[in-house]
Design a protein around this motif. Structure first.
Motif: not given
Lengths: 173, 451
Positions: B69-91
């Motif tokens: 997930n971390r790698a996926y989000f890092a890749d996602l943030a790198e490829k999408n410059g308009d993503i400002a924040t990502i927050m993943l919370i468990d139950s």
């Protein structure tokens, strides 16, 4: 009557398991792609797949190998039998397992786990034994992904594969 | 001619303002629509991104593949410059992954949230929140503002260029206007119009104006001559009129004086025609007029009227004894005494004959008339001496004939006068120095008292 029954049983033991050539070709086509979408190897130039079968299934293994070479010129393949697998498949990244008794499959899975090799089986029922990949053949063809053991293997799959795959966990589809 | 007051300049200003306002209005409307479209488009894009990554993230969370997930989000943030924040919370509320880009304006972030569900049993296994920068919208607004600024700059530059063009185009016309304004039709040596060869239209207008001005100059000279002649004639006529006026004024004054003299003479004549020359009381003629007037009023309103005729007793003896001058003096003093006895303006005394007087008493009964007669008799008897030359005359008495009547429709003034005359005759025959009262239809006298 006894003679006929004996003949059928003999022929069955001689001819091994029943395979559909179209499905074999499909597996041969998809196996390298699935391998590349795993964390085992990303370099198509150095991929190696070990095709493991019973002695009676050499024909279908040959068919698998020919189809794979036809599609992917650079991929190395090794044809092996379960009895010689550990010695012949030591350099391969993936073990493609044709049908065999469950004990043999379990043993093969254990070997793969220890050696950090990806396993894919022709039959999806072996996923319960710890095989990581198989194919679901229905109205569409989708990979089966067995994620629980893959974590233990230390093998991961690409997100795009996860997105298009069906998850296998304890017989649940 | 001021360029800024020309119709072309006004049209230019109006068109420029219209274009600028129209552009700003359209731009504003377009910006609003674009903002809505971009916001919708961005929202769809955000949903698509979220829906794309959600299955993978759900699988990774379900199988505790946090590194992936971390790698996926890092890749996602790198490829999408308009993503400002990502927050993943468990139950359980534990933050599994948090990413935040350095953003100056946090208000421009759009958040998209999805609940994570286990792919196998659909249970809630956490929450994924993505914050998107609205890059496209901001970029579009910047481009729009930049375009508006460029457009308005171009409009301003074009306006300035057109102003200079108008100045250049109107320059010959301005020269023409100045020349026309400075043109004096009486001046023989006016400055010639200076125009360049390119000013064809303006030259034509200039030459036309020159010809027109020449004609105006010619007509002005003729008009000046005519005006001079007219002025001379007017002066001559004015002098003649002044003389005539003076004559008329003299004549008017003379006529006014004559009119005043005539009015005075007329007044005198009227007075003379109404007054007795000796006694200065009313004469018989004026008495008749007055009597008829009063008679008519009494007849109309049924008011009593009394007529008293007086006659000096034995007046012939006075004349014969003392002469006519003395007699006239007695008449004058008796007339004055009678006149003084009447107080009302409606009553009148007049000289009726040589030594006869008559009194008309309006709205007077026989009793009131008798009272007046008695008063007159008393006054006359109280005169002890007349004025000169009648100072030696004594014992002058009067006889009175009184007739009182309420005039009826068929009655006449003469009948009433005859009645009073008859009463006087009776008084005279009864011995003089007395009065007799008679009514118009009486056969006998009321009484004839002796004083």
């Amino acid at each position: 009557m006894k003679l006929i029954l004996a003949t059928i049983l003999l022929s069955h033991s001689l001819w091994g398991y029943v395979y559909d050539t179209l499905l074999v070709d499909t597996h041969a086509t998809l196996a390298p792609k699935l391998l590349m979408m795993s964390s085992v190897s990303k370099d198509i130039e150095h991929l190696s797949i070990c095709i493991v079968c019973e002695n009676t299934d050499d024909g279908v293994a040959l068919r698998f190998k020919q189809t794979l070479h036809h599609k992917y010129k650079n991929i190395k393949t090794v044809s092996s039998h379960y009895v010689k697998m550990q010695s012949e498949c030591s350099r391969s990244h993936m073990l493609f397992l044709f049908d065999a008794p469950d004990e043999i499959i379990a043993k093969s899975v254990k070997y793969a786990k220890l050696n950090h090799k990806l396993t894919m089986s022709y039959s999806s029922r072996y996923l319960d034994l710890g095989v990581l990949l198989s194919l679901h053949i229905g109205r569409s063809v989708k990979p089966y992904l067995n994620l629980s053991p893959s974590k233990e293997y230390g093998i991961s799959f690409s997100n795009s594969l996860k997105r298009v795959s069906k998850l296998w966990k304890g017989g649940w589809i | 001619m001021n360029l800024f007051s020309t119709i072309w300049f006004r049209i230019l200003i109006v068109v420029t303002l219209f274009v600028a306002v129209l552009f700003l209005f359209t731009g504003s409307h377009f910006r609003g629509e674009l903002k809505k479209i971009l916001q919708d488009s961005e929202r769809v894009r955000h949903d698509v991104i979220m829906d794309t990554i959600l299955p993978v993230v759900q699988i990774n969370v379900a199988f505790d593949l946090n590194d992936e997930n971390r790698a996926y989000f890092a890749d996602l943030a790198e490829k999408n410059g308009d993503i400002a924040t990502i927050m993943l919370i468990d139950s359980q509320g534990k933050v599994l992954y948090k990413y935040s880009r350095d953003i100056l304006d946090e208000n421009s972030i759009f958040f998209v949230e999805r609940t994570l569900r286990d792919p196998q049993n659909k249970k809630n296994i956490g929450l994924l929140s993505l914050g998107f920068l609205n890059f496209a919208l901001r970029q579009a607004e910047l481009e729009q503002s930049s375009f508006e600024a460029r457009f308005l700059s171009i409009v301003a530059i074009m306006f300035i260029v057109l102003v200079f063009a108008l100045i250049y185009i109107f320059a010959p016309l301005q020269r023409l206007v100045k020349w026309v304004e400075s043109y004096d039709p009486k001046s023989l040596h006016s400055e010639q119009l200076q125009l360049s060869k390119g000013d064809t239209e303006v030259s034509k207008i200039g030459w036309a104006i020159t010809h027109m001005l020449e004609r105006i100059s010619k007509h002005t000279s003729e008009l000046d001559l005519l005006n001079h002649d007219l002025d001379e004639k007017v002066k001559e006529r004015t002098h003649e009129l002044y003389k005539s006026n003076m004559k008329l004024q003299t004549e008017i004054n003379s006529r006014v004086r004559t009119e005043k003299a005539l009015m005075y003479a007329n007044k005198k004549l009227i007075e003379l025609s109404r007054t007795d020359g000796l006694t200065k009381i009313a004469n018989r003629h004026y008495f008749q007029e007055h009597l008829h007037r009063v008679w008519d009023i009494c007849k109309r309103k049924s008011i009593p009227i009394s007529i008293v005729i007086c006659d000096l007793d034995h007046f012939k003896n006075i004349n014969d004894t003392y002469g006519h001058l003395v007699g006239d003096q007695v008449i004058v003093e008796v007339a004055k005494m009678l006149s003084d006895a009447l107080k009302r303006s409606t009553d009148m005394v007049a000289r009726y004959g040589g030594e006869e007087f008559v009194m008309v008493l309006f709205d007077t009964t026989s009793n009131d008339a008798l009272n007046l007669v008695k008063e007159v008799q008393h006054k006359l008897h109280s005169i002890t001496q007349f004025q000169e030359p009648a100072d030696k005359v004594v014992g002058v008495t009067l006889s009175y004939g009184v007739c009182t009547h309420v005039p009826q429709k068929s009655d006449t003034v003469d009948e009433c006068l005859s009645c009073a005359d008859e009463a006087l005759y009776i008084a005279k025959n009864s011995g003089r120095n007395r009065f007799h009262v008679k009514h118009l239809y009486d056969t006998d006298s009321a009484f004839t008292p002796t004083i």
